[in-house]
Design a protein around this motif. Structure first.
Motif, mmCIF file in Angstrom:
data_model
loop_
_atom_site.group_PDB
_atom_site.id
_atom_site.type_symbol
_atom_site.label_atom_id
_atom_site.label_comp_id
_atom_site.label_asym_id
_atom_site.label_seq_id
_atom_site.Cartn_x
_atom_site.Cartn_y
_atom_site.Cartn_z
ATOM 1 N N ILE A 30 6.365 0.835 -8.124
ATOM 2 C CA ILE A 30 7.028 1.781 -7.315
ATOM 3 C C ILE A 30 8.675 1.357 -6.836
ATOM 4 O O ILE A 30 9.660 2.272 -6.949
ATOM 5 N N GLU A 31 8.628 0.184 -6.339
ATOM 6 C CA GLU A 31 9.833 -0.436 -5.996
ATOM 7 C C GLU A 31 11.005 -0.638 -7.161
ATOM 8 O O GLU A 31 12.300 -0.013 -6.993
ATOM 9 N N GLY A 32 10.319 -0.890 -8.651
ATOM 10 C CA GLY A 32 11.096 -1.066 -9.551
ATOM 11 C C GLY A 32 11.574 0.348 -9.753
ATOM 12 O O GLY A 32 12.805 0.341 -10.682
ATOM 13 N N LEU A 33 10.869 1.519 -10.010
ATOM 14 C CA LEU A 33 11.245 2.813 -10.243
ATOM 15 C C LEU A 33 12.135 3.262 -9.165
ATOM 16 O O LEU A 33 13.115 4.095 -9.422
ATOM 17 N N PHE A 34 12.094 3.354 -7.842
ATOM 18 C CA PHE A 34 12.847 4.061 -7.015
ATOM 19 C C PHE A 34 13.820 3.012 -6.299
ATOM 20 O O PHE A 34 14.484 3.686 -5.238
ATOM 21 N N GLY A 35 13.760 1.833 -6.610
ATOM 22 C CA GLY A 35 14.560 0.958 -5.695
ATOM 23 C C GLY A 35 13.852 0.411 -4.350
ATOM 24 O O GLY A 35 12.803 0.830 -3.970
ATOM 25 N N ASP A 36 14.688 -0.676 -3.959
ATOM 26 C CA ASP A 36 14.096 -1.554 -2.626
ATOM 27 C C ASP A 36 14.989 -0.867 -1.606
ATOM 28 O O ASP A 36 16.162 -1.790 -1.129
ATOM 29 N N THR A 37 14.648 0.170 -0.817
ATOM 30 C CA THR A 37 15.380 0.522 0.375
ATOM 31 C C THR A 37 14.843 -0.149 1.573
ATOM 32 O O THR A 37 14.020 -0.807 1.529
ATOM 33 N N LYS A 38 15.796 0.105 2.960
ATOM 34 C CA LYS A 38 15.359 -0.748 3.854
ATOM 35 C C LYS A 38 14.022 -0.412 4.272
ATOM 36 O O LYS A 38 13.131 -0.809 5.266
ATOM 37 N N TRP A 39 13.865 1.318 4.413
ATOM 38 C CA TRP A 39 12.574 1.548 5.062
ATOM 39 C C TRP A 39 11.209 2.007 3.917
ATOM 40 O O TRP A 39 10.137 1.863 3.979
ATOM 41 N N PHE A 40 11.821 2.160 2.725
ATOM 42 C CA PHE A 40 10.795 2.597 1.638
ATOM 43 C C PHE A 40 9.894 1.749 1.264
ATOM 44 O O PHE A 40 8.580 1.951 1.284
ATOM 45 N N ALA A 41 10.405 0.477 0.746
ATOM 46 C CA ALA A 41 9.620 -0.594 0.239
ATOM 47 C C ALA A 41 8.497 -1.107 1.457
ATOM 48 O O ALA A 41 7.277 -1.241 0.954
ATOM 49 N N PRO A 42 9.055 -1.480 2.505
ATOM 50 C CA PRO A 42 7.947 -1.942 3.519
ATOM 51 C C PRO A 42 7.073 -0.536 4.061
ATOM 52 O O PRO A 42 5.657 -0.852 4.159
ATOM 53 N N THR A 43 7.411 0.553 3.905
ATOM 54 C CA THR A 43 6.420 1.598 4.046
ATOM 55 C C THR A 43 5.362 1.627 2.974
ATOM 56 O O THR A 43 3.945 1.972 3.300
ATOM 57 N N VAL A 44 5.784 1.611 1.671
ATOM 58 C CA VAL A 44 4.815 1.671 0.630
ATOM 59 C C VAL A 44 3.833 0.496 0.502
ATOM 60 O O VAL A 44 2.671 0.790 0.242
ATOM 61 N N ARG A 45 4.570 -0.620 0.974
ATOM 62 C CA ARG A 45 3.745 -1.860 0.940
ATOM 63 C C ARG A 45 2.536 -1.745 1.984
ATOM 64 O O ARG A 45 1.282 -2.385 2.057
ATOM 65 N N GLY A 46 3.051 -1.381 3.106
ATOM 66 C CA GLY A 46 2.082 -1.115 4.265
ATOM 67 C C GLY A 46 1.152 -0.128 4.197
ATOM 68 O O GLY A 46 -0.127 -0.517 4.476
ATOM 69 N N ILE B 140 -5.977 -1.552 0.613
ATOM 70 C CA ILE B 140 -6.824 -3.010 0.111
ATOM 71 C C ILE B 140 -7.612 -3.376 1.211
ATOM 72 O O ILE B 140 -8.711 -3.689 0.860
ATOM 73 N N ALA B 141 -7.289 -3.245 2.431
ATOM 74 C CA ALA B 141 -8.189 -3.700 3.624
ATOM 75 C C ALA B 141 -9.277 -2.825 3.549
ATOM 76 O O ALA B 141 -10.538 -3.231 3.999
ATOM 77 N N LEU B 142 -9.228 -1.324 3.372
ATOM 78 C CA LEU B 142 -10.406 -0.577 3.288
ATOM 79 C C LEU B 142 -11.349 -0.814 2.330
ATOM 80 O O LEU B 142 -12.433 -0.925 2.250
ATOM 81 N N VAL B 143 -10.795 -0.983 1.100
ATOM 82 C CA VAL B 143 -11.629 -1.398 -0.125
ATOM 83 C C VAL B 143 -12.200 -2.763 0.119
ATOM 84 O O VAL B 143 -13.650 -2.798 -0.237
ATOM 85 N N THR B 144 -11.641 -3.810 0.949
ATOM 86 C CA THR B 144 -12.297 -4.960 0.873
ATOM 87 C C THR B 144 -13.299 -4.911 2.127
ATOM 88 O O THR B 144 -14.399 -5.632 2.109
ATOM 89 N N LEU B 145 -13.257 -4.185 3.229
ATOM 90 C CA LEU B 145 -14.234 -3.770 4.154
ATOM 91 C C LEU B 145 -15.413 -3.169 3.414
ATOM 92 O O LEU B 145 -16.393 -3.496 3.806
ATOM 93 N N GLY B 146 -15.133 -2.031 2.379
ATOM 94 C CA GLY B 146 -16.101 -1.575 1.620
ATOM 95 C C GLY B 146 -17.033 -2.599 0.823
ATOM 96 O O GLY B 146 -18.066 -2.532 0.776
ATOM 97 N N MET B 147 -16.051 -3.366 0.212
ATOM 98 C CA MET B 147 -16.840 -4.231 -0.638
ATOM 99 C C MET B 147 -17.994 -5.271 0.012
ATOM 100 O O MET B 147 -18.869 -5.679 -0.327
#
Length: 215
Positions: free
Chosen positions: A50-66, A72-79
């Motif tokens: 997503i960052e490669g397609l839409f760029g690494d902005t100040k708020w967008f990249a951290p939000t997406v990663r968050g 990932i935490a939800l899936v790990t908990l489920g696993m």
């Protein structure tokens, strides 16, 4: 008067049996576990795409990663929940990924555990390994018995006592198997990851056979 014996049988840990149990459960529920591992891999890769397609902005990249860290935490908990069921030969279900009432506590315990483990490694390495071993089942106790954070860490320390070397050996075994799984473009991880995690859950069950569910 006959005196009652208060001796307790010390649980035994077998690495071979743990891996065997992990393999049996993974083979039995292969499609389910492949799906979970692929979800974890997918959620790890999507933010970069997503960052490669839409760029690494100040708020967008951290939000997406968050967002994807939470997924990932939800899936790990489920696993972890499903591997505990697999050990008892109970059918794992996708519903296990949505136990949100445990999520916040699970994340807090995971963050605290990681902070102690990494912090200890940064300091002198040995404290990190020691704390990592001592408190490794805190997340399991939160998930399986809904313990408070403090109680989970205390109970984990009691469970691990006298089994540190066996558990350290299993850590090394997990590392070697999953490292081999990384070969051939990581394809083997879809097998080695669930095998080792189910085996880990089996060891947890062996060390805590007389558990009492919290209300």
């Amino acid at each position: 008067m006959v005196k009652k014996s208060h001796s307790h049988h010390k649980p035994q840990i077998s690495l071979n049996v743990a891996i065997q149990k992990g393999w049996e459960a993974t083979a039995h529920y292969l499609g389910f576990y492949i799906t979970l591992v692929l979800l974890i891999v997918l959620f790890s890769l999507i933010p970069s795409v997503i960052e490669g397609l839409f760029g690494d902005t100040k708020w967008f990249a951290p939000t997406v990663r968050g967002v994807f860290v939470i997924l990932i935490a939800l899936v790990t908990l489920g696993m972890l929940r499903t591997t505990l069921k697999s050990v008892d030969r109970e059918e794992p279900t996708i519903i296990e990924l949505f136990h949100l009432h445990l999520f916040a506590r699970y994340v807090l315990v995971s963050v605290l555990y990681l902070a102690m483990f990494v912090g200890g490694l940064v300091l002198f390495i040995v404290p990190g390994i020691y704390w990592g071993l001592k408190y490794q089942f805190a997340t399991y106790l939160v998930i399986d018995e809904r313990m408070s954070i403090v109680k989970a860490f205390e109970e984990s320390a009691k469970m691990v006592k006298t089994h540190e070397w066996d558990l350290f050996a299993y850590w090394l075994l997990m590392f070697m198997l999953n490292f081999m799984g990384l070969l051939f473009f990581g394809i083997g991880l879809v097998i080695t990851m669930p095998v080792t995690i189910v085996g880990y859950s089996y060891i947890y069950k062996q060390l805590r056979p007389d558990k009492t569910k919290a209300a």
